[in-house]
Scaffold this motif. Structure first.
Motif, PDB file in Angstrom:
ATOM      1  N   GLU A   1     -33.777  49.558 -50.573  1.00 37.14           N
ATOM      2  CA  GLU A   1     -34.231  50.668 -50.076  1.00 37.14           C
ATOM      3  C   GLU A   1     -34.976  50.494 -48.813  1.00 37.14           C
ATOM      4  O   GLU A   1     -35.748  49.341 -48.846  1.00 37.14           O
ATOM      5  N   SER A   2     -34.756  51.171 -47.764  1.00 34.06           N
ATOM      6  CA  SER A   2     -35.314  50.681 -46.505  1.00 34.06           C
ATOM      7  C   SER A   2     -35.780  51.678 -45.691  1.00 34.06           C
ATOM      8  O   SER A   2     -35.232  52.720 -45.604  1.00 34.06           O
ATOM      9  N   GLN A   3     -36.795  51.520 -44.866  1.00 38.55           N
ATOM     10  CA  GLN A   3     -37.041  52.409 -43.719  1.00 38.55           C
ATOM     11  C   GLN A   3     -37.442  51.560 -42.269  1.00 38.55           C
ATOM     12  O   GLN A   3     -38.213  50.618 -42.481  1.00 38.55           O
ATOM     13  N   PRO A   4     -36.980  51.784 -41.200  1.00 39.36           N
ATOM     14  CA  PRO A   4     -37.172  50.890 -40.299  1.00 39.36           C
ATOM     15  C   PRO A   4     -38.569  51.069 -39.665  1.00 39.36           C
ATOM     16  O   PRO A   4     -39.266  52.151 -39.972  1.00 39.36           O
ATOM     17  N   ASP A   5     -39.184  49.971 -39.457  1.00 42.73           N
ATOM     18  CA  ASP A   5     -40.396  49.748 -39.115  1.00 42.73           C
ATOM     19  C   ASP A   5     -41.372  49.844 -40.219  1.00 42.73           C
ATOM     20  O   ASP A   5     -42.751  49.703 -40.102  1.00 42.73           O
ATOM     21  N   ARG A   6     -41.048  50.240 -41.455  1.00 42.58           N
ATOM     22  CA  ARG A   6     -41.941  50.426 -42.731  1.00 42.58           C
ATOM     23  C   ARG A   6     -41.665  49.348 -43.824  1.00 42.58           C
ATOM     24  O   ARG A   6     -42.555  48.547 -44.248  1.00 42.58           O
ATOM     25  N   GLY A   7     -40.415  48.694 -43.728  1.00 39.65           N
ATOM     26  CA  GLY A   7     -40.039  47.647 -44.676  1.00 39.65           C
ATOM     27  C   GLY A   7     -38.837  48.036 -45.478  1.00 39.65           C
ATOM     28  O   GLY A   7     -38.341  49.041 -45.682  1.00 39.65           O
TER      29      GLY A   7
END
Ligand code: ADP
Length: 479
Positions: free
Chosen positions: A462-468
Protein backbone atom coordinates in the motif's frame (compact mmCIF):
# COMPACT_ATOMS: atom_id res chain seq x y z
CA UNK A 1 -26.45 -108.21 -47.56
CA UNK A 2 -24.53 -109.22 -50.68
CA UNK A 3 -24.10 -105.63 -51.76
CA UNK A 4 -22.89 -104.53 -48.27
CA UNK A 5 -20.24 -107.19 -48.15
CA UNK A 6 -19.29 -106.54 -51.78
CA UNK A 7 -18.81 -102.86 -51.04
CA UNK A 8 -16.73 -103.60 -47.94
CA UNK A 9 -14.45 -105.86 -49.99
CA UNK A 10 -14.00 -103.45 -52.90
CA UNK A 11 -13.46 -100.38 -50.73
CA UNK A 12 -11.39 -102.24 -48.15
CA UNK A 13 -8.97 -103.08 -50.95
CA UNK A 14 -8.78 -99.39 -51.74
CA UNK A 15 -7.53 -98.80 -48.20
CA UNK A 16 -10.66 -97.24 -46.66
CA UNK A 17 -11.75 -97.92 -43.12
CA UNK A 18 -15.30 -99.25 -43.31
CA UNK A 19 -18.20 -99.83 -40.95
CA UNK A 20 -21.41 -101.59 -41.94
CA UNK A 21 -24.95 -101.02 -40.70
CA UNK A 22 -27.80 -103.34 -41.50
CA UNK A 23 -30.48 -100.65 -41.54
CA UNK A 24 -31.06 -96.89 -41.27
CA UNK A 25 -31.57 -96.82 -37.52
CA UNK A 26 -28.27 -98.57 -36.83
CA UNK A 27 -26.56 -96.38 -39.43
CA UNK A 28 -27.84 -93.22 -37.81
CA UNK A 29 -26.59 -94.35 -34.42
CA UNK A 30 -23.16 -94.97 -35.90
CA UNK A 31 -23.09 -91.45 -37.37
CA UNK A 32 -23.92 -90.06 -33.96
CA UNK A 33 -21.07 -91.97 -32.36
CA UNK A 34 -18.29 -91.56 -34.92
CA UNK A 35 -17.22 -89.13 -37.62
CA UNK A 36 -17.49 -90.45 -41.19
CA UNK A 37 -16.30 -88.97 -44.48
CA UNK A 38 -18.72 -90.76 -46.77
CA UNK A 39 -21.83 -92.88 -46.41
CA UNK A 40 -23.37 -95.21 -48.94
CA UNK A 41 -27.13 -95.41 -48.44
CA UNK A 42 -29.42 -97.95 -50.07
CA UNK A 43 -32.80 -96.42 -50.65
CA UNK A 44 -34.54 -99.70 -50.21
CA UNK A 45 -33.82 -100.33 -46.59
CA UNK A 46 -35.96 -101.69 -43.81
CA UNK A 47 -37.00 -99.25 -41.12
CA UNK A 48 -36.19 -95.61 -41.68
CA UNK A 49 -36.60 -94.45 -45.32
CA UNK A 50 -33.59 -93.37 -47.41
CA UNK A 51 -34.66 -89.74 -47.91
CA UNK A 52 -35.40 -89.37 -44.24
CA UNK A 53 -32.06 -90.87 -43.35
CA UNK A 54 -30.20 -88.44 -45.63
CA UNK A 55 -31.91 -85.53 -43.91
CA UNK A 56 -31.10 -86.84 -40.44
CA UNK A 57 -27.46 -87.56 -41.27
CA UNK A 58 -26.99 -84.07 -42.65
CA UNK A 59 -28.49 -82.64 -39.52
CA UNK A 60 -25.67 -84.32 -37.60
CA UNK A 61 -22.88 -83.39 -40.05
CA UNK A 62 -23.78 -81.34 -43.12
CA UNK A 63 -20.40 -82.04 -44.73
CA UNK A 64 -20.73 -85.86 -44.86
CA UNK A 65 -20.75 -87.08 -48.46
CA UNK A 66 -23.80 -89.22 -49.16
CA UNK A 67 -23.92 -91.61 -52.10
CA UNK A 68 -27.25 -93.24 -52.81
CA UNK A 69 -27.34 -96.81 -54.09
CA UNK A 70 -30.43 -97.37 -56.14
CA UNK A 71 -32.24 -99.90 -58.21
CA UNK A 72 -34.12 -98.90 -61.39
CA UNK A 73 -37.35 -98.84 -59.49
CA UNK A 74 -36.17 -96.09 -57.17
CA UNK A 75 -34.06 -94.03 -59.58
CA UNK A 76 -36.43 -91.08 -59.35
CA UNK A 77 -36.14 -91.09 -55.60
CA UNK A 78 -32.35 -91.15 -55.99
CA UNK A 79 -32.49 -88.09 -58.22
CA UNK A 80 -34.68 -86.46 -55.63
CA UNK A 81 -32.13 -87.42 -52.96
CA UNK A 82 -29.29 -85.69 -54.82
CA UNK A 83 -31.47 -82.64 -55.04
CA UNK A 84 -31.79 -82.75 -51.27
CA UNK A 85 -28.11 -82.86 -50.64
CA UNK A 86 -26.87 -86.34 -51.53
CA UNK A 87 -23.64 -86.16 -53.46
CA UNK A 88 -24.45 -88.64 -56.21
CA UNK A 89 -26.18 -91.95 -56.85
CA UNK A 90 -24.99 -95.29 -58.09
CA UNK A 91 -27.54 -97.42 -59.97
CA UNK A 92 -27.52 -101.18 -59.39
CA UNK A 93 -25.94 -103.24 -60.64
CA UNK A 94 -22.59 -101.46 -60.61
CA UNK A 95 -19.04 -102.58 -61.20
CA UNK A 96 -16.42 -102.47 -58.43
CA UNK A 97 -14.53 -99.85 -60.49
CA UNK A 98 -17.59 -97.59 -60.72
CA UNK A 99 -18.00 -97.83 -56.95
CA UNK A 100 -14.32 -97.15 -56.29
CA UNK A 101 -14.27 -94.15 -58.67
CA UNK A 102 -17.39 -92.60 -57.19
CA UNK A 103 -16.23 -93.06 -53.59
CA UNK A 104 -12.80 -91.65 -54.45
CA UNK A 105 -14.42 -88.60 -56.04
CA UNK A 106 -16.74 -88.22 -53.09
CA UNK A 107 -13.90 -88.37 -50.59
CA UNK A 108 -11.93 -85.79 -52.61
CA UNK A 109 -14.99 -83.61 -52.63
CA UNK A 110 -15.26 -84.01 -48.87
CA UNK A 111 -11.64 -83.03 -48.38
CA UNK A 112 -12.12 -79.98 -50.57
CA UNK A 113 -15.19 -78.99 -48.62
CA UNK A 114 -13.40 -79.43 -45.32
CA UNK A 115 -10.46 -77.38 -46.57
CA UNK A 116 -12.81 -74.65 -47.76
CA UNK A 117 -14.54 -74.72 -44.39
CA UNK A 118 -11.18 -74.49 -42.60
CA UNK A 119 -10.14 -71.53 -44.73
CA UNK A 120 -13.48 -69.88 -44.12
CA UNK A 121 -13.18 -70.39 -40.35
CA UNK A 122 -9.64 -69.07 -40.37
CA UNK A 123 -10.68 -65.98 -42.31
CA UNK A 124 -13.58 -65.37 -39.96
CA UNK A 125 -11.20 -65.69 -37.03
CA UNK A 126 -8.74 -63.28 -38.60
CA UNK A 127 -11.47 -60.80 -39.40
CA UNK A 128 -12.57 -61.02 -35.79
CA UNK A 129 -9.04 -60.43 -34.57
CA UNK A 130 -8.63 -57.58 -37.02
CA UNK A 131 -11.85 -55.96 -35.86
CA UNK A 132 -10.69 -56.39 -32.25
CA UNK A 133 -7.36 -54.82 -33.07
CA UNK A 134 -9.01 -51.97 -34.94
CA UNK A 135 -11.24 -51.14 -32.02
CA UNK A 136 -8.31 -51.42 -29.60
CA UNK A 137 -6.32 -49.07 -31.82
CA UNK A 138 -9.26 -46.66 -31.90
CA UNK A 139 -9.60 -46.64 -28.13
CA UNK A 140 -5.86 -46.10 -27.64
CA UNK A 141 -5.80 -43.24 -30.15
CA UNK A 142 -8.98 -41.89 -28.61
CA UNK A 143 -7.30 -41.64 -25.19
CA UNK A 144 -4.27 -39.75 -26.44
CA UNK A 145 -3.85 -36.12 -25.40
CA UNK A 146 -2.12 -35.38 -28.70
CA UNK A 147 -4.24 -35.06 -31.81
CA UNK A 148 -3.90 -37.87 -34.37
CA UNK A 149 -5.07 -37.67 -37.96
CA UNK A 150 -4.56 -40.25 -40.73
CA UNK A 151 -5.18 -39.47 -44.40
CA UNK A 152 -5.02 -41.92 -47.32
CA UNK A 153 -3.64 -41.39 -50.83
CA UNK A 154 -7.08 -40.26 -52.01
CA UNK A 155 -6.73 -37.35 -49.55
CA UNK A 156 -9.55 -38.72 -47.38
CA UNK A 157 -9.56 -38.68 -43.59
CA UNK A 158 -9.55 -42.30 -42.45
CA UNK A 159 -8.73 -42.07 -38.76
CA UNK A 160 -8.66 -39.28 -36.19
CA UNK A 161 -9.25 -38.74 -32.49
CA UNK A 162 -11.21 -36.33 -30.32
CA UNK A 163 -8.08 -34.30 -29.49
CA UNK A 164 -7.50 -33.64 -33.21
CA UNK A 165 -11.13 -32.58 -33.67
CA UNK A 166 -10.81 -30.14 -30.77
CA UNK A 167 -7.39 -28.71 -31.59
CA UNK A 168 -7.90 -28.33 -35.33
CA UNK A 169 -11.63 -27.67 -35.04
CA UNK A 170 -12.30 -30.37 -37.62
CA UNK A 171 -15.76 -30.20 -39.11
CA UNK A 172 -18.01 -32.80 -40.78
CA UNK A 173 -16.11 -35.76 -39.43
CA UNK A 174 -19.24 -37.78 -38.66
CA UNK A 175 -18.06 -40.52 -41.04
CA UNK A 176 -14.68 -41.55 -42.46
CA UNK A 177 -13.82 -40.91 -46.06
CA UNK A 178 -14.40 -37.15 -46.23
CA UNK A 179 -11.85 -35.22 -48.23
CA UNK A 180 -9.36 -33.43 -46.03
CA UNK A 181 -10.03 -30.08 -47.73
CA UNK A 182 -13.58 -30.42 -46.54
CA UNK A 183 -12.79 -31.03 -42.86
CA UNK A 184 -9.51 -29.20 -42.35
CA UNK A 185 -9.51 -25.43 -42.22
CA UNK A 186 -5.79 -24.96 -42.08
CA UNK A 187 -4.32 -24.33 -45.55
CA UNK A 188 -0.71 -24.76 -44.44
CA UNK A 189 -1.51 -28.20 -43.03
CA UNK A 190 -3.30 -29.29 -46.21
CA UNK A 191 -0.36 -28.13 -48.32
CA UNK A 192 2.13 -30.09 -46.21
CA UNK A 193 -0.04 -33.21 -46.33
CA UNK A 194 -0.25 -32.86 -50.12
CA UNK A 195 3.52 -32.66 -50.24
CA UNK A 196 3.79 -35.94 -48.35
CA UNK A 197 1.04 -37.70 -50.31
CA UNK A 198 2.53 -36.57 -53.63
CA UNK A 199 6.11 -37.34 -52.73
CA UNK A 200 7.99 -39.92 -54.82
CA UNK A 201 11.00 -39.72 -52.53
CA UNK A 202 11.15 -42.84 -50.38
CA UNK A 203 13.52 -41.31 -47.88
CA UNK A 204 11.05 -38.52 -47.08
CA UNK A 205 10.43 -38.93 -43.38
CA UNK A 206 8.69 -36.04 -41.68
CA UNK A 207 7.49 -32.44 -41.80
CA UNK A 208 7.34 -30.51 -38.53
CA UNK A 209 5.31 -27.33 -38.65
CA UNK A 210 3.94 -24.77 -36.25
CA UNK A 211 0.33 -23.97 -37.00
CA UNK A 212 -2.04 -21.29 -35.81
CA UNK A 213 -5.78 -21.67 -35.43
CA UNK A 214 -8.62 -19.14 -35.19
CA UNK A 215 -7.68 -18.76 -31.54
CA UNK A 216 -4.83 -16.21 -31.59
CA UNK A 217 -3.48 -17.44 -28.26
CA UNK A 218 -3.10 -21.07 -29.22
CA UNK A 219 -0.06 -22.47 -31.02
CA UNK A 220 0.02 -26.05 -32.29
CA UNK A 221 2.89 -28.18 -33.49
CA UNK A 222 2.02 -30.65 -36.26
CA UNK A 223 4.35 -33.48 -37.18
CA UNK A 224 3.42 -35.19 -40.42
CA UNK A 225 4.94 -38.42 -41.63
CA UNK A 226 4.25 -40.76 -44.55
CA UNK A 227 2.62 -44.12 -43.79
CA UNK A 228 4.19 -46.96 -45.79
CA UNK A 229 3.51 -50.72 -46.03
CA UNK A 230 6.19 -53.33 -45.47
CA UNK A 231 7.36 -52.94 -49.09
CA UNK A 232 7.83 -49.22 -48.67
CA UNK A 233 4.77 -48.31 -50.74
CA UNK A 234 3.13 -45.05 -49.70
CA UNK A 235 -0.34 -45.58 -48.18
CA UNK A 236 -1.07 -42.16 -46.71
CA UNK A 237 0.07 -39.75 -44.04
CA UNK A 238 -0.18 -39.61 -40.27
CA UNK A 239 -0.26 -36.26 -38.46
CA UNK A 240 0.35 -35.83 -34.73
CA UNK A 241 -0.68 -32.48 -33.29
CA UNK A 242 0.57 -31.15 -29.98
CA UNK A 243 -0.59 -28.04 -28.16
CA UNK A 244 2.57 -26.00 -27.53
CA UNK A 245 0.88 -22.78 -26.38
CA UNK A 246 2.41 -23.03 -22.89
CA UNK A 247 5.87 -23.85 -24.21
CA UNK A 248 5.67 -20.87 -26.54
CA UNK A 249 4.70 -18.58 -23.69
CA UNK A 250 7.63 -19.78 -21.58
CA UNK A 251 9.92 -19.32 -24.56
CA UNK A 252 8.71 -15.74 -25.02
CA UNK A 253 9.12 -14.92 -21.32
CA UNK A 254 12.58 -16.45 -21.37
CA UNK A 255 13.75 -14.53 -24.38
CA UNK A 256 12.25 -11.29 -23.00
CA UNK A 257 14.14 -11.91 -19.77
CA UNK A 258 17.40 -12.59 -21.58
CA UNK A 259 17.06 -9.42 -23.62
CA UNK A 260 16.21 -7.42 -20.46
CA UNK A 261 19.25 -8.85 -18.68
CA UNK A 262 21.51 -8.05 -21.62
CA UNK A 263 20.11 -4.53 -21.69
CA UNK A 264 20.62 -4.05 -17.94
CA UNK A 265 24.17 -5.36 -18.05
CA UNK A 266 25.09 -3.21 -21.02
CA UNK A 267 24.69 0.23 -19.42
CA UNK A 268 27.01 -0.27 -16.38
CA UNK A 269 29.52 -2.06 -18.59
CA UNK A 270 29.45 0.76 -21.14
CA UNK A 271 29.91 3.28 -18.32
CA UNK A 272 32.89 1.36 -16.90
CA UNK A 273 34.38 1.11 -20.37
CA UNK A 274 33.85 4.87 -20.81
CA UNK A 275 35.52 5.87 -17.50
CA UNK A 276 38.45 3.53 -18.10
CA UNK A 277 38.73 4.98 -21.60
CA UNK A 278 39.14 8.55 -20.35
CA UNK A 279 41.72 7.48 -17.78
CA UNK A 280 43.68 5.66 -20.46
CA UNK A 281 43.43 8.53 -22.95
CA UNK A 282 45.91 10.45 -20.83
CA UNK A 283 43.56 13.43 -20.71
CA UNK A 284 44.30 13.85 -16.99
CA UNK A 285 48.01 13.21 -17.25
CA UNK A 286 49.65 14.19 -13.99
CA UNK A 287 46.31 14.97 -12.30
CA UNK A 288 46.11 12.01 -9.97
CA UNK A 289 43.03 13.37 -8.18
CA UNK A 290 41.04 13.55 -11.42
CA UNK A 291 42.12 10.06 -12.43
CA UNK A 292 41.07 8.72 -9.05
CA UNK A 293 37.61 10.29 -9.45
CA UNK A 294 37.11 8.63 -12.83
CA UNK A 295 38.33 5.29 -11.53
CA UNK A 296 36.02 5.60 -8.53
CA UNK A 297 33.06 6.11 -10.87
CA UNK A 298 34.10 3.02 -12.82
CA UNK A 299 34.30 1.11 -9.53
CA UNK A 300 30.82 2.27 -8.48
CA UNK A 301 29.35 1.00 -11.72
CA UNK A 302 31.30 -2.24 -11.35
CA UNK A 303 29.73 -2.61 -7.89
CA UNK A 304 26.24 -2.16 -9.24
CA UNK A 305 27.03 -4.65 -11.99
CA UNK A 306 28.14 -7.12 -9.34
CA UNK A 307 24.94 -6.52 -7.35
CA UNK A 308 22.93 -7.15 -10.49
CA UNK A 309 24.71 -10.41 -11.23
CA UNK A 310 24.25 -11.47 -7.62
CA UNK A 311 20.52 -10.78 -7.79
CA UNK A 312 20.27 -12.69 -11.06
CA UNK A 313 22.02 -15.65 -9.50
CA UNK A 314 19.65 -15.37 -6.57
CA UNK A 315 16.61 -15.50 -8.86
CA UNK A 316 18.07 -18.48 -10.65
CA UNK A 317 18.64 -20.22 -7.35
CA UNK A 318 15.06 -19.69 -6.23
CA UNK A 319 13.69 -20.87 -9.59
CA UNK A 320 15.91 -23.94 -9.75
CA UNK A 321 15.86 -24.79 -6.07
CA UNK A 322 12.18 -24.71 -5.18
CA UNK A 323 12.41 -28.38 -4.37
CA UNK A 324 15.74 -28.00 -2.61
CA UNK A 325 14.38 -25.55 -0.04
CA UNK A 326 15.44 -26.43 3.44
CA UNK A 327 12.31 -25.97 5.47
CA UNK A 328 12.86 -25.58 9.17
CA UNK A 329 11.29 -23.90 12.15
CA UNK A 330 11.94 -20.14 12.02
CA UNK A 331 11.22 -17.51 14.68
CA UNK A 332 10.57 -14.53 12.41
CA UNK A 333 10.46 -11.92 15.21
CA UNK A 334 13.96 -12.88 16.34
CA UNK A 335 15.30 -12.99 12.83
CA UNK A 336 13.85 -9.61 11.82
CA UNK A 337 15.11 -8.15 15.11
CA UNK A 338 18.65 -9.08 14.08
CA UNK A 339 18.17 -7.63 10.59
CA UNK A 340 16.96 -4.38 12.22
CA UNK A 341 20.08 -4.27 14.39
CA UNK A 342 22.22 -4.82 11.31
CA UNK A 343 20.59 -1.90 9.46
CA UNK A 344 20.58 0.53 12.42
CA UNK A 345 23.91 2.23 11.47
CA UNK A 346 22.75 2.63 7.86
CA UNK A 347 19.39 4.07 9.01
CA UNK A 348 21.16 6.53 11.31
CA UNK A 349 23.41 7.65 8.47
CA UNK A 350 20.27 8.44 6.47
CA UNK A 351 18.57 10.05 9.50
CA UNK A 352 15.83 7.48 9.52
CA UNK A 353 14.36 6.01 12.69
CA UNK A 354 14.27 2.24 12.40
CA UNK A 355 12.11 0.41 14.92
CA UNK A 356 10.76 -3.07 15.52
CA UNK A 357 7.30 -2.95 17.16
CA UNK A 358 5.94 -6.50 17.24
CA UNK A 359 2.27 -5.86 17.99
CA UNK A 360 1.65 -9.62 18.46
CA UNK A 361 4.05 -12.43 19.29
CA UNK A 362 4.44 -14.63 16.22
CA UNK A 363 4.57 -18.41 16.42
CA UNK A 364 7.47 -20.12 14.69
CA UNK A 365 6.79 -21.01 11.04
CA UNK A 366 8.26 -23.56 8.64
CA UNK A 367 10.52 -21.75 6.18
CA UNK A 368 13.92 -21.65 4.54
CA UNK A 369 16.09 -19.47 6.80
CA UNK A 370 18.26 -18.06 4.04
CA UNK A 371 15.21 -17.20 1.94
CA UNK A 372 13.62 -15.41 4.91
CA UNK A 373 16.79 -13.42 5.60
CA UNK A 374 17.00 -12.38 1.95
CA UNK A 375 13.29 -11.44 1.89
CA UNK A 376 13.29 -9.18 4.97
CA UNK A 377 16.73 -7.73 4.20
CA UNK A 378 15.40 -6.58 0.81
CA UNK A 379 12.25 -5.05 2.30
CA UNK A 380 13.95 -3.30 5.23
CA UNK A 381 16.76 -2.04 3.01
CA UNK A 382 14.21 -0.59 0.52
CA UNK A 383 12.25 1.08 3.33
CA UNK A 384 15.45 2.88 4.43
CA UNK A 385 16.69 3.53 0.88
CA UNK A 386 13.46 5.10 -0.38
CA UNK A 387 12.91 7.14 2.79
CA UNK A 388 13.31 10.83 3.52
CA UNK A 389 15.33 12.89 5.95
CA UNK A 390 13.93 12.33 9.49
CA UNK A 391 11.60 9.67 8.25
CA UNK A 392 10.92 6.36 9.97
CA UNK A 393 10.61 2.66 9.34
CA UNK A 394 8.41 0.61 11.67
CA UNK A 395 8.05 -3.14 11.60
CA UNK A 396 4.82 -4.57 12.98
CA UNK A 397 3.31 -8.03 13.19
CA UNK A 398 -0.16 -9.55 12.87
CA UNK A 399 -1.69 -13.01 13.16
CA UNK A 400 -4.81 -14.77 11.92
CA UNK A 401 -5.95 -18.37 11.76
CA UNK A 402 -3.84 -19.23 8.71
CA UNK A 403 -1.10 -16.65 8.29
CA UNK A 404 1.51 -14.72 10.18
CA UNK A 405 1.83 -11.12 8.93
CA UNK A 406 4.87 -8.84 8.90
CA UNK A 407 4.30 -5.20 7.96
CA UNK A 408 7.19 -2.93 7.02
CA UNK A 409 5.86 0.61 7.19
CA UNK A 410 7.90 3.56 5.99
CA UNK A 411 7.31 7.30 5.74
CA UNK A 412 9.33 7.55 2.54
CA UNK A 413 8.89 8.74 -1.02
CA UNK A 414 5.99 6.39 -1.75
CA UNK A 415 5.03 4.87 -5.08
CA UNK A 416 2.83 6.46 -7.74
CA UNK A 417 -0.46 4.54 -8.28
CA UNK A 418 0.53 3.96 -11.92
CA UNK A 419 3.74 2.21 -10.85
CA UNK A 420 2.18 0.03 -8.15
CA UNK A 421 1.08 -2.84 -10.44
CA UNK A 422 4.60 -3.14 -11.88
CA UNK A 423 6.50 -2.93 -8.63
CA UNK A 424 7.31 -6.68 -8.52
CA UNK A 425 8.29 -6.94 -12.21
CA UNK A 426 11.85 -7.86 -13.20
CA UNK A 427 14.13 -4.77 -13.38
CA UNK A 428 11.29 -2.35 -12.67
CA UNK A 429 12.46 0.85 -10.99
CA UNK A 430 10.23 3.90 -10.48
CA UNK A 431 11.92 6.85 -12.11
CA UNK A 432 11.23 9.96 -10.05
CA UNK A 433 13.30 12.98 -9.13
CA UNK A 434 13.75 11.57 -5.66
CA UNK A 435 14.65 7.98 -6.59
CA UNK A 436 16.92 8.80 -9.51
CA UNK A 437 20.09 8.98 -7.41
CA UNK A 438 19.33 5.81 -5.44
CA UNK A 439 21.15 2.84 -6.83
CA UNK A 440 19.47 -0.54 -7.29
CA UNK A 441 18.94 -3.42 -9.65
CA UNK A 442 15.16 -3.49 -9.86
CA UNK A 443 15.31 -7.16 -8.86
CA UNK A 444 14.96 -6.94 -5.05
CA UNK A 445 11.16 -7.08 -5.06
CA UNK A 446 11.17 -9.72 -7.81
CA UNK A 447 13.24 -11.91 -5.50
CA UNK A 448 11.03 -11.05 -2.51
CA UNK A 449 7.89 -12.09 -4.37
CA UNK A 450 9.44 -15.32 -5.65
CA UNK A 451 10.46 -16.26 -2.11
CA UNK A 452 7.00 -15.52 -0.70
CA UNK A 453 5.33 -17.48 -3.54
CA UNK A 454 7.60 -20.45 -3.01
CA UNK A 455 6.51 -20.51 0.63
CA UNK A 456 2.82 -20.40 -0.38
CA UNK A 457 2.38 -16.95 1.10
CA UNK A 458 1.55 -13.58 -0.44
CA UNK A 459 2.95 -10.07 -0.43
CA UNK A 460 0.97 -6.83 -0.65
CA UNK A 461 1.84 -3.17 -0.90
CA UNK A 462 0.00 0.00 0.00
CA UNK A 463 1.56 3.31 -0.86
CA UNK A 464 0.97 7.00 -1.32
CA UNK A 465 3.47 9.26 -3.05
CA UNK A 466 5.32 11.47 -0.53
CA UNK A 467 3.55 9.79 2.39
CA UNK A 468 5.16 6.38 2.48
CA UNK A 469 4.58 2.70 1.78
CA UNK A 470 3.70 -0.43 3.70
CA UNK A 471 4.88 -3.80 2.45
CA UNK A 472 2.98 -6.69 4.09
CA UNK A 473 4.19 -10.27 3.92
CA UNK A 474 1.85 -13.13 4.87
CA UNK A 475 3.30 -16.58 5.42
CA UNK A 476 1.36 -19.74 6.31
CA UNK A 477 1.30 -20.84 9.96
CA UNK A 478 2.70 -24.21 10.86
CA UNK A 479 0.01 -26.92 10.76
P1 ADP B 1 15.75 -1.71 -6.41
O1 ADP B 1 15.48 -1.20 -5.04
O2 ADP B 1 17.00 -2.44 -6.53
O3 ADP B 1 15.55 -0.66 -7.45
P2 ADP B 1 13.40 -3.35 -6.02
O4 ADP B 1 12.91 -4.46 -6.84
O5 ADP B 1 13.74 -3.65 -4.58
O6 ADP B 1 14.64 -2.81 -6.77
O7 ADP B 1 12.34 -2.22 -6.05
C1 ADP B 1 11.79 -1.81 -7.26
C2 ADP B 1 11.36 -0.39 -7.24
O8 ADP B 1 10.25 -0.24 -6.35
C3 ADP B 1 12.38 0.52 -6.71
O9 ADP B 1 13.25 0.98 -7.72
C4 ADP B 1 11.54 1.68 -6.17
O10 ADP B 1 11.20 2.54 -7.24
C5 ADP B 1 10.29 1.00 -5.69
N1 ADP B 1 10.30 0.74 -4.25
C6 ADP B 1 10.64 -0.40 -3.63
N2 ADP B 1 10.48 -0.29 -2.29
C7 ADP B 1 10.04 0.96 -2.05
C8 ADP B 1 9.68 1.69 -0.88
N3 ADP B 1 9.77 1.15 0.34
N4 ADP B 1 9.27 2.95 -1.02
C9 ADP B 1 9.17 3.51 -2.26
N5 ADP B 1 9.48 2.86 -3.41
C10 ADP B 1 9.92 1.61 -3.31
Amino acid sequence: MGIREGCRRVLGEEGYDIDLAEDGTVGLRRVQEKAYDLILVDLMMPGIGGLDLIKKIHEIDPEIILVVITGYATIETAVEATKRGAYDYLPKPFTPEALAVLVKRGIEKRELRLEAQRLHDEREQRLLELAGEKSRLRSIIGCMADGVLVTNLQRQLVLWNAAAVKMLRLSDTDEPGRLMDHCLKNRALIESLDRILGSKDESFSMIGQEIRTDDPKSVLMAQMAPVRDEHGRLLGAVTVIRDITNLKEIETIKSQFVSMVAHELRSPLAAIEGWLGVVLSGEAAGDEEQKRKWLLRAKERANSLLALVQDLLEINKIEAGKVAQKMESVQLTDMIGKIVEFFKPEAERQHVLLEMKPSVALPAIQADIQDMEKLFTNLVSNAIKYNVENGSVTIETSLDAHFVGIHIRDTGVGIAPADLPRIFDDFFRAETKRTKRISGTGLGLTIAKKIVDSHFGHIEVESQPDRGSTFSVYLPRKK
